[in-house]
Design an enzyme around this catalytic site. Structure first.
Site, PDB file in Angstrom:
ATOM      1  CE  LYS A  52      -1.780   2.974   2.632  1.00 46.76           C
ATOM      2  NZ  LYS A  52      -1.872   4.058   1.663  1.00 46.76           N
ATOM      3  N   GLY A  75       6.377   4.999   8.629  1.00 44.07           N
ATOM      4  CA  GLY A  75       5.480   6.149   8.708  1.00 44.07           C
ATOM      5  C   GLY A  75       5.549   6.770  10.079  1.00 44.07           C
ATOM      6  CB  SER A  76       3.382   9.230  11.631  1.00 43.04           C
ATOM      7  OG  SER A  76       2.134   8.609  11.412  1.00 43.04           O
ATOM      8  CD  GLU A 104      12.739   0.613  10.127  1.00 42.87           C
ATOM      9  OE1 GLU A 104      13.276   1.529  10.774  1.00 42.87           O
ATOM     10  OE2 GLU A 104      13.187  -0.548  10.089  1.00 42.87           O
ATOM     11  CB  CYS A 141      12.627   8.927   9.089  1.00 45.91           C
ATOM     12  SG  CYS A 141      13.685   7.948   8.035  1.00 45.91           S
ATOM     13  CD  GLU A 145       9.381  12.806  12.250  1.00 44.88           C
ATOM     14  OE1 GLU A 145       8.270  12.281  12.374  1.00 44.88           O
ATOM     15  OE2 GLU A 145      10.359  12.240  11.750  1.00 44.88           O
TER      16      GLU A 145
HETATM   17  P1  NAD Z   1       1.825   8.204   7.893  1.00 47.66           P
HETATM   18  O1  NAD Z   1       2.015   7.369   9.097  1.00 47.66           O
HETATM   19  O2  NAD Z   1       0.749   9.191   7.887  1.00 47.66           O
HETATM   20  O3  NAD Z   1       1.615   7.298   6.602  1.00 47.66           O
HETATM   21  C1  NAD Z   1       2.462   6.224   6.277  1.00 47.66           C
HETATM   22  C2  NAD Z   1       1.656   5.221   5.514  1.00 47.66           C
HETATM   23  O4  NAD Z   1       0.686   4.685   6.388  1.00 47.66           O
HETATM   24  C3  NAD Z   1       0.900   5.755   4.311  1.00 47.66           C
HETATM   25  O5  NAD Z   1       0.912   4.781   3.287  1.00 47.66           O
HETATM   26  C4  NAD Z   1      -0.484   5.931   4.865  1.00 47.66           C
HETATM   27  O6  NAD Z   1      -1.483   5.891   3.877  1.00 47.66           O
HETATM   28  C5  NAD Z   1      -0.584   4.736   5.787  1.00 47.66           C
HETATM   29  N1  NAD Z   1      -1.613   4.835   6.812  1.00 47.66           N
HETATM   30  C6  NAD Z   1      -2.199   5.947   7.312  1.00 47.66           C
HETATM   31  N2  NAD Z   1      -3.138   5.614   8.213  1.00 47.66           N
HETATM   32  C7  NAD Z   1      -3.139   4.264   8.303  1.00 47.66           C
HETATM   33  C8  NAD Z   1      -3.875   3.332   9.072  1.00 47.66           C
HETATM   34  N3  NAD Z   1      -4.809   3.719   9.934  1.00 47.66           N
HETATM   35  N4  NAD Z   1      -3.597   2.013   8.920  1.00 47.66           N
HETATM   36  C9  NAD Z   1      -2.642   1.611   8.085  1.00 47.66           C
HETATM   37  N5  NAD Z   1      -1.932   2.449   7.299  1.00 47.66           N
HETATM   38  C10 NAD Z   1      -2.162   3.768   7.410  1.00 47.66           C
HETATM   39  O7  NAD Z   1       3.240   8.830   7.685  1.00 47.66           O
HETATM   40  P2  NAD Z   1       3.687   9.709   6.463  1.00 47.66           P
HETATM   41  O8  NAD Z   1       3.063  11.030   6.683  1.00 47.66           O
HETATM   42  O9  NAD Z   1       3.419   9.015   5.189  1.00 47.66           O
HETATM   43  O10 NAD Z   1       5.273   9.745   6.643  1.00 47.66           O
HETATM   44  C11 NAD Z   1       5.857  10.585   7.546  1.00 47.66           C
HETATM   45  C12 NAD Z   1       6.301   9.835   8.776  1.00 47.66           C
HETATM   46  O11 NAD Z   1       7.019   8.661   8.427  1.00 47.66           O
HETATM   47  C13 NAD Z   1       7.241  10.639   9.625  1.00 47.66           C
HETATM   48  O12 NAD Z   1       6.901  10.515  10.988  1.00 47.66           O
HETATM   49  C14 NAD Z   1       8.588  10.014   9.360  1.00 47.66           C
HETATM   50  O13 NAD Z   1       9.552  10.197  10.313  1.00 47.66           O
HETATM   51  C15 NAD Z   1       8.248   8.605   9.139  1.00 47.66           C
HETATM   52  N6  NAD Z   1       9.274   7.958   8.336  1.00 47.66           N
HETATM   53  C16 NAD Z   1      10.141   7.089   8.932  1.00 47.66           C
HETATM   54  C17 NAD Z   1      11.150   6.454   8.202  1.00 47.66           C
HETATM   55  C18 NAD Z   1      12.101   5.472   8.846  1.00 47.66           C
HETATM   56  O14 NAD Z   1      12.817   4.772   8.147  1.00 47.66           O
HETATM   57  N7  NAD Z   1      12.144   5.345  10.144  1.00 47.66           N
HETATM   58  C19 NAD Z   1      11.266   6.729   6.845  1.00 47.66           C
HETATM   59  C20 NAD Z   1      10.378   7.628   6.264  1.00 47.66           C
HETATM   60  C21 NAD Z   1       9.385   8.227   7.021  1.00 47.66           C
END
Ligand code: NAD
Length: 485
Positions: free
Chosen positions: A181, A234-235, A256, A290, A387
Site C-alpha cells: 500500500k 510512517g508516523s 520504522e 526520518c 518531529e
Molecule cells: P503516515 O504514518 O501518515 O503514513 C504512512 C503510511 O501509512 C501511508 O501509506 C499511509 O497511507 C498509511 N496509513 C495511514 N493511516 C493508516 C492506518 N490507519 N492504517 C494503516 N496504514 C495507514 O506517515 P507519512 O506522513 O506518510 O510519513 C511521515 C512519517 O514517516 C514521519 O513521521 C517520518 O519520520 C516517518 N518515516 C520514517 C522512516 C524510517 O525509516 N524510520 C522513513 C520515512 C518516514
C-alpha cells in the site's frame, strides 16, 4: 474525488494478481503535483474488498513463488533490477512529479538506491541457509528458514520508491508474496514497479499494489487474517494503531517511525564540513527525512559561528521547480505538510526561539517553504522535541560532552545521530553513548542496504536492510530426524 474537470487525466487502477483492475467502489482520487498543485493523475481508491482479493491472490501465489528454484527467483529479481535501470529516467521523472522531489536528487539517490537494493537481495535468494546443529548422536537436527508468508507493506510518501524497495526486495528474496500500500499521495512509482516486476518474470499475484487511503486500505491490510507480517514506515501515531490492529492474528510487525535526530558539533570539528553536512542533513528532501538532523547541537564556543554559517547556507539553497536540473530543494509534499511546517514555525516563535532565516511560504502555488533556521532553541521546546518533517533546523547550545549526550538522548526518538569532532576518543565515546540505530561520525545522512537501518522508542522497532531483513521475512524451523536403528 474525480469530477468532470479531471476528464483526460490518466487513471491508475489497482494491480492485483498481475492485472490492472478498477477499484470495487469505483472511486478515484486526484493526484497532485506538489510543485504546481496541478492534477497529474487519477488514482484508484482501493476498498477492504479489494484488499481481500489482493491478499487471496498473494496467498495463492506463495506456492508458485516458493515452488521455484531459489536461483531462479534470484535471476528474476536481477532482471527486475536491470529493468529498473533501463527505465530509470521514466521512473525518476514519475517520482519527482508525484512527490515534488528534485529530479537531480532522485537520479543521484532514490533510483540508484532502489536498484542497488534489488540487486543486493537478488544475490540473497540462494543463500538463505539453515544449519545442521549437533544435538544428540541418534538424531539429525537441522534448521531451515521458511518465508513468513504474505506481507503487507505500508509505505510513506517521502521516499516512495526507495523505501518501497527496502520492503519489496527482501520479502521477494525470502519467497514471500506482498500486498503493497503506497502512500495515498505518492502511489505512481509503486504501480510502475509492480508492472516492471511482472515484465521481469515475477509471477502474477506475488507483488500486488493496492492504492488508497490509510484508514481504508491500510487498516484492512493490517487487520486481514490472511496477512502474516506487516512492515510499516510512517508516523508513530499510525504505527501504534498498526501494532494494535496486527494483534488479531499475532502478525509479525516491523515499524520504522519518526526521528528527531541530533547532529552534535564540537568546538574542535572541521566547521566548514560540519555545517555543510548539517545543512544538507536538515534541508535534503525538504526536511522530509526520518533521519533528518533536525536538532543541530553546537558547542557554546562555536555556537554563533555555526548559526551564522548555517543561515548563510540556508539562504543559498536553490529552491524551485523539482524538474530543474540545478534545483536542490523542492516543495513539501502536500498542503497538509506545508501547514504543519508553518504551524511549527509559529510555535517556535511563540516559544521564544530566534528565527534567524526563513519561516515563510514561498509564492502562492506549490507547497514551498523557505529553508528555516531557529537559534536559541532550548531543549524542552516543542520544536526541539517534536518531529516537524520539514526544512526547519533547531540549533541548540551545549556546554560539554555530558550535556551534549543528555540533550541528544533527550527525546522519545532514537533513530540516528551525528557527531563532529577531531578527538578520536570523544567520537567513539559519543558513538557508544548516543541512543540511536545509526551514528554518523564526521559525516551525516548515509544509508546503505548492507547496514541495518531502524531505531527504537518512538522511532519503532526492528531493522530493515542487510541480513536482518532476511530474518524479518523468514521463520526458522527446527527439524528432528531420528537416526535410531
Ligand atoms: P503516515 O504514518 O501518515 O503514513 C504512512 C503510511 O501509512 C501511508 O501509506 C499511509 O497511507 C498509511 N496509513 C495511514 N493511516 C493508516 C492506518 N490507519 N492504517 C494503516 N496504514 C495507514 O506517515 P507519512 O506522513 O506518510 O510519513 C511521515 C512519517 O514517516 C514521519 O513521521 C517520518 O519520520 C516517518 N518515516 C520514517 C522512516 C524510517 O525509516 N524510520 C522513513 C520515512 C518516514
Amino acid at each position: 474525488m474525480e469530477s468532470a474537470t479531471h476528464a483526460g487525466l490518466v487513471r491508475h487502477d489497482l494491480l492485483i494478481d498481475g492485472k490492472r483492475i478498477a477499484p470495487s467502489g469505483g472511486d478515484y482520487s486526484v493526484d497532485l503535483n506538489p510543485a504546481t498543485e496541478a492534477p497529474i493523475a487519477l488514482v484508484a481508491q482501493g476498498t477492504a474488498a479489494d484488499v481481500d482479493v489482493a491478499v487471496q491472490a498473494a496467498r495463492a501465489a506463495l506456492k508458485v513463488w516458493n515452488g521455484m528454484r531459489a536461483a531462479e527467483r534470484g535471476r528474476i529479481l536481477g532482471r527486475m533490477a536491470e529493468l529498473l535501470r533501463e527505465h530509470q529516467d521514466e521512473i525518476a521523472a514519475l517520482e519527482s512529479l508525484d512527490a515534488g522531489k528534485p529530479i537531480a536528487a532522485v537520479m543521484r539517490q532514490d533510483v540508484p538506491a532502489a536498484i542497488d537494493t534489488l540487486a543486493y537481495y537478488a544475490g540473497w535468494c540462494d543463500k538463505i541457509n539453515g544449519q545442521v546443529v549437533p544435538v544428540r548422536p541418534d538424531a539429525l537436527t537441522y534448521t531451515v528458514r521458511e518465508p513468513v508468508g504474505v506481507v503487507g507493506a505500508i509505505v510513506p510518501w517521502n521516499f516512495p520508491l526507495m523505501i518501497g524497495m527496502w520492503k519489496i526486495a527482501p520479502a521477494l528474496a525470502c519467497g514471500c508474496t506482498l500486498v503493497v500500500k503506497p502512500a495515498e499521495i505518492t502511489p505512481l512509482s509503486a504501480l510502475r514497479i509492480g508492472e516492471l516486476a511482472l515484465e521481469a518474470g515475477v509471477p502474477p499475484g506475488v507483488l500486488n499494489i493496492v492504492t488508497g487511503k490509510g484508514k481504508v486500505v491500510g487498516d484492512a491490510l493490517v487487520a486481514h487474517p490472511g496477512v502474516d507480517k506487516v512492515t510499516f514506515t510512517g508516523s508513530p501515531s499510525v504505527g501504534r494503531g498498526i501494532l494494535q490492529g496486527a494483534a488479531g492474528n499475532f502478525k509479525r510487525v516491523t515499524l520504522e517511525l519518526g526521528g528527531k535526530s541530533a547532529n552534535v558539533i564540537f568546538a574542535d570539528a572541521n566547521l566548514d564540513q560540519a555545517v555543510r553536512a548539517a545543512a544538507s542533513g536538515i534541508f535534503f528532501n525538504t526536511g522530509q527525512v526520518c533521519s533528518a538532523g533536525s536538532r543541530i547541537l553546537a558547542h557554546r564556543d562555536v555556537y554563533d559561528d555555526v548559526v551564522e554559517r548555517l543561515a548563510a547556507r540556508a539562504k543559498a539553497i536553490r529552491v524551485g521547480d523539482p524538474s530543474g536540473r540545478d534545483t536542490s530543494m523542492g516543495p513539501l509534499v502536500s498542503a497538509a505538510q506545508m501547514k504543519t511546517v508553518l504551524d511549527y514555525v509559529a510555535i517556535g516563535r511563540d516559544e521564544g526561539a530566534a528565527l534567524v532565516t526563513g519561516g515563510r511560504r514561498i509564492g502562492e502555488r506549490g507547497f514551498y517553504v523557505e529553508p528555516t533556521v531557529f537559534a536559541n532553541v532550548e531543549h524542552e521546546m516543542r520544536i526541539s522535541q517534536e518531529e516537524i518533517f520539514g526544512p526547519v533546523a533547531s540549533v541548540i547550545r551545549f556546554e560539554d560532552e555530558e550535556d551534549a549526550v543528555r540533550i541528544a538522548n533527550g527525546t522519545l526518538y532514537s533513530l540516528a545521530a551525528g557527531v563532529w569532532s577531531a578527538d578520536i576518543g570523544r567520537v567513539h565515546r559519543m558513538a557508544r553513548e548516543l541512543r540511536a540505530g545509526t551514528v554518523w561520525i564526521n559525516t551525516y545522512g548515509y544509508t546503505d542496504v548492507r547496514l541495518p537501518w531502524g531505531g527504537s522508542g518512538d522511532s519503532g522497532f526492528g531493522r530493515e536492510h542487510a541480513d536482518v531483513a532476511i530474518e524479518n521475512f523468514t521463520e526458522p524451523k527446527a527439524v528432528w530426524l531420528s537416526l535410531a536403528q
